[in-house]
Design a protein around this motif. Structure first.
Motif, PDB file in Angstrom:
ATOM      1  N   CYS A  63      39.708 -43.490  -9.657  1.00  0.00           N
ATOM      2  CA  CYS A  63      39.587 -42.944  -8.206  1.00  0.00           C
ATOM      3  C   CYS A  63      39.389 -44.094  -7.306  1.00  0.00           C
ATOM      4  CB  CYS A  63      38.733 -41.773  -8.269  1.00  0.00           C
ATOM      5  SG  CYS A  63      39.446 -40.390  -8.944  1.00  0.00           S
ATOM      6  N   CYS A  64      38.667 -45.107  -7.570  1.00  0.00           N
ATOM      7  CA  CYS A  64      38.091 -46.135  -6.811  1.00  0.00           C
ATOM      8  C   CYS A  64      38.877 -47.617  -7.005  1.00  0.00           C
ATOM      9  CB  CYS A  64      36.794 -46.407  -7.075  1.00  0.00           C
ATOM     10  SG  CYS A  64      35.582 -45.144  -7.033  1.00  0.00           S
ATOM     11  N   PRO A  65      40.149 -47.478  -6.332  1.00  0.00           N
ATOM     12  CA  PRO A  65      40.959 -48.578  -6.663  1.00  0.00           C
ATOM     13  C   PRO A  65      40.472 -50.026  -6.047  1.00  0.00           C
ATOM     14  CG  PRO A  65      42.004 -47.090  -5.175  1.00  0.00           C
ATOM     15  CD  PRO A  65      40.740 -46.443  -5.700  1.00  0.00           C
ATOM     16  N   ASN A  66      39.812 -49.834  -5.010  1.00  0.00           N
ATOM     17  CA  ASN A  66      39.229 -51.149  -4.493  1.00  0.00           C
ATOM     18  C   ASN A  66      37.937 -51.468  -4.985  1.00  0.00           C
ATOM     19  OD1 ASN A  66      41.437 -51.298  -2.819  1.00  0.00           O
ATOM     20  ND2 ASN A  66      40.871 -49.806  -1.685  1.00  0.00           N
ATOM     21  N   LEU A  67      37.213 -50.888  -6.008  1.00  0.00           N
ATOM     22  CA  LEU A  67      36.051 -51.219  -6.465  1.00  0.00           C
ATOM     23  C   LEU A  67      36.017 -52.503  -6.929  1.00  0.00           C
ATOM     24  CD1 LEU A  67      33.173 -49.707  -7.178  1.00  0.00           C
ATOM     25  CD2 LEU A  67      34.343 -49.597  -9.371  1.00  0.00           C
ATOM     26  N   GLN A  68      34.962 -53.475  -6.196  1.00  0.00           N
ATOM     27  CA  GLN A  68      34.688 -54.846  -6.490  1.00  0.00           C
ATOM     28  C   GLN A  68      33.550 -54.945  -7.542  1.00  0.00           C
ATOM     29  OE1 GLN A  68      34.635 -56.498  -2.765  1.00  0.00           O
ATOM     30  NE2 GLN A  68      36.556 -56.493  -2.384  1.00  0.00           N
ATOM     31  N   GLN A  69      32.557 -54.410  -7.511  1.00  0.00           N
ATOM     32  CA  GLN A  69      31.388 -54.398  -8.505  1.00  0.00           C
ATOM     33  C   GLN A  69      31.056 -52.944  -9.258  1.00  0.00           C
ATOM     34  OE1 GLN A  69      27.883 -56.149  -6.447  1.00  0.00           O
ATOM     35  NE2 GLN A  69      29.396 -57.542  -5.073  1.00  0.00           N
ATOM     36  N   LEU A  70      30.481 -53.166 -10.295  1.00  0.00           N
ATOM     37  CA  LEU A  70      30.404 -51.863 -11.223  1.00  0.00           C
ATOM     38  C   LEU A  70      28.976 -52.375 -11.848  1.00  0.00           C
ATOM     39  CD1 LEU A  70      31.179 -49.064 -12.305  1.00  0.00           C
ATOM     40  CD2 LEU A  70      32.277 -50.593 -14.197  1.00  0.00           C
ATOM     41  N   ALA A  71      28.020 -51.137 -11.482  1.00  0.00           N
ATOM     42  CA  ALA A  71      26.683 -51.367 -12.572  1.00  0.00           C
ATOM     43  C   ALA A  71      26.594 -49.976 -13.399  1.00  0.00           C
ATOM     44  CB  ALA A  71      25.696 -51.339 -11.531  1.00  0.00           C
ATOM     45  N   ARG A 101      45.282 -47.245 -20.164  1.00  0.00           N
ATOM     46  CA  ARG A 101      45.942 -48.040 -19.092  1.00  0.00           C
ATOM     47  C   ARG A 101      44.845 -48.342 -18.446  1.00  0.00           C
ATOM     48  NH1 ARG A 101      47.326 -43.676 -16.338  1.00  0.00           N
ATOM     49  NH2 ARG A 101      47.040 -44.031 -14.221  1.00  0.00           N
ATOM     50  N   PRO A 102      44.518 -49.605 -17.905  1.00  0.00           N
ATOM     51  CA  PRO A 102      43.622 -50.014 -16.796  1.00  0.00           C
ATOM     52  C   PRO A 102      43.657 -49.723 -15.674  1.00  0.00           C
ATOM     53  CG  PRO A 102      44.887 -51.964 -17.930  1.00  0.00           C
ATOM     54  CD  PRO A 102      45.452 -50.960 -18.556  1.00  0.00           C
ATOM     55  N   PRO A 103      42.478 -49.158 -14.994  1.00  0.00           N
ATOM     56  CA  PRO A 103      42.672 -48.796 -13.695  1.00  0.00           C
ATOM     57  C   PRO A 103      42.943 -49.734 -12.647  1.00  0.00           C
ATOM     58  CG  PRO A 103      40.614 -47.852 -14.796  1.00  0.00           C
ATOM     59  CD  PRO A 103      41.244 -49.097 -15.549  1.00  0.00           C
ATOM     60  N   LYS A 104      43.505 -49.479 -11.670  1.00  0.00           N
ATOM     61  CA  LYS A 104      44.002 -50.535 -10.724  1.00  0.00           C
ATOM     62  C   LYS A 104      42.659 -51.471 -10.219  1.00  0.00           C
ATOM     63  CE  LYS A 104      46.312 -51.107  -6.230  1.00  0.00           C
ATOM     64  NZ  LYS A 104      46.835 -50.290  -5.043  1.00  0.00           N
ATOM     65  N   CYS A 105      41.594 -51.069 -10.065  1.00  0.00           N
ATOM     66  CA  CYS A 105      40.527 -51.617  -9.589  1.00  0.00           C
ATOM     67  C   CYS A 105      40.065 -52.710 -10.646  1.00  0.00           C
ATOM     68  CB  CYS A 105      39.060 -50.875  -9.488  1.00  0.00           C
ATOM     69  SG  CYS A 105      38.309 -50.111 -11.061  1.00  0.00           S
ATOM     70  N   LEU A 106      40.305 -52.517 -11.862  1.00  0.00           N
ATOM     71  CA  LEU A 106      39.973 -53.527 -12.966  1.00  0.00           C
ATOM     72  C   LEU A 106      40.955 -54.534 -13.215  1.00  0.00           C
ATOM     73  CD1 LEU A 106      38.153 -53.957 -15.359  1.00  0.00           C
ATOM     74  CD2 LEU A 106      39.336 -52.535 -16.815  1.00  0.00           C
ATOM     75  N   ILE A 107      42.211 -54.201 -12.522  1.00  0.00           N
ATOM     76  CA  ILE A 107      43.263 -55.326 -12.771  1.00  0.00           C
ATOM     77  C   ILE A 107      43.027 -56.200 -11.376  1.00  0.00           C
ATOM     78  CG2 ILE A 107      45.941 -55.617 -12.911  1.00  0.00           C
ATOM     79  CD1 ILE A 107      45.857 -52.824 -14.299  1.00  0.00           C
ATOM     80  N   ILE A 108      43.024 -55.555 -10.493  1.00  0.00           N
ATOM     81  CA  ILE A 108      43.109 -56.410  -8.926  1.00  0.00           C
ATOM     82  C   ILE A 108      41.787 -56.750  -8.411  1.00  0.00           C
ATOM     83  CG2 ILE A 108      44.072 -56.234  -6.867  1.00  0.00           C
ATOM     84  CD1 ILE A 108      46.211 -54.074  -7.921  1.00  0.00           C
TER      85      ILE A 108
END
Length: 127
Positions: free
Chosen positions: A11-19, A40-47
Motif C-alpha cells: 500500500c506504500c509504493p513510494n516508501l523509501q525508509q522502513l523501520a 511477489r515483491p511490493p513496488k516500493c521494495l523493487i523501486i
C-alpha cells in the motif's frame, strides 16, 4: 503480523525508509516455512526502498530471517540495512557466523548496499 507487513508495503509504493521492531514482524507467525519465497515483491521494495532498519530481533524465528532475505533479494535501490539482534542468550560469535552464512551468499540486486549487523547493546559490526 507478517501478512499485515506485506499489505502495508504493497500500500506504500513510494516508501523509501522502513523501520521495524521484533513485535511488528510477528515472531511465531502462522505461515508456511517458505512464505516469503512465494511472495511477489511490493513496488516500493523493487523501486524506492533505500534504508531498512530492523531492531531487537531474535534468532529463534526462521520467519524473521526469511523476511530479511526477502528484503535483500528484492530491494534494488537498497543503500543500507541495519539489523540489531537480541543476542542476550546467544554467543555473539555464533550470531555473527549465522548471519554471515545466511545473508552474504545471496545474489543481491544492490550488491554495494551496506549490511550492518549489531548485537543489542554492543558496538556496531559492518560487513
Amino acid at each position: 503480523m507478517v501478512s499485515f507487513l506485506l499489505f502495508l508495503l504493497r500500500c506504500c509504493p513510494n516508501l523509501q525508509q522502513l523501520a521495524l521492531e521484533d513485535g511488528s514482524i510477528g515472531p511465531g507467525s502462522p505461515f508456511e516455512t517458505d512464505y516469503w519465497e512465494k511472495q511477489r515483491p511490493p513496488k516500493c521494495l523493487i523501486i524506492h526502498l533505500t534504508k531498512i532498519q530492523i531492531e531487537n530481533i531474535g534468532l529463534c524465528d526462521k520467519n524473521v530471517f526469511d523476511l530479511m532475505k526477502f528484503f535483500l533479494l528484492n530491494a534494488r535501490d537498497l543503500i543500507k540495512m541495519s539489523i540489531t539482534i537480541n543476542c542476550l542468550r546467544f554467543d555473539w560469535a555464533l550470531v555473527k557466523e549465522i548471519t554471515v552464512k545466511e545473508f552474504f551468499p545471496l545474489k543481491r540486486p544492490s550488491p554495494h548496499a551496506l549490511i550492518e549487523i549489531k548485537p543489542r547493546g554492543r558496538q556496531i559490526n559492518s560487513f
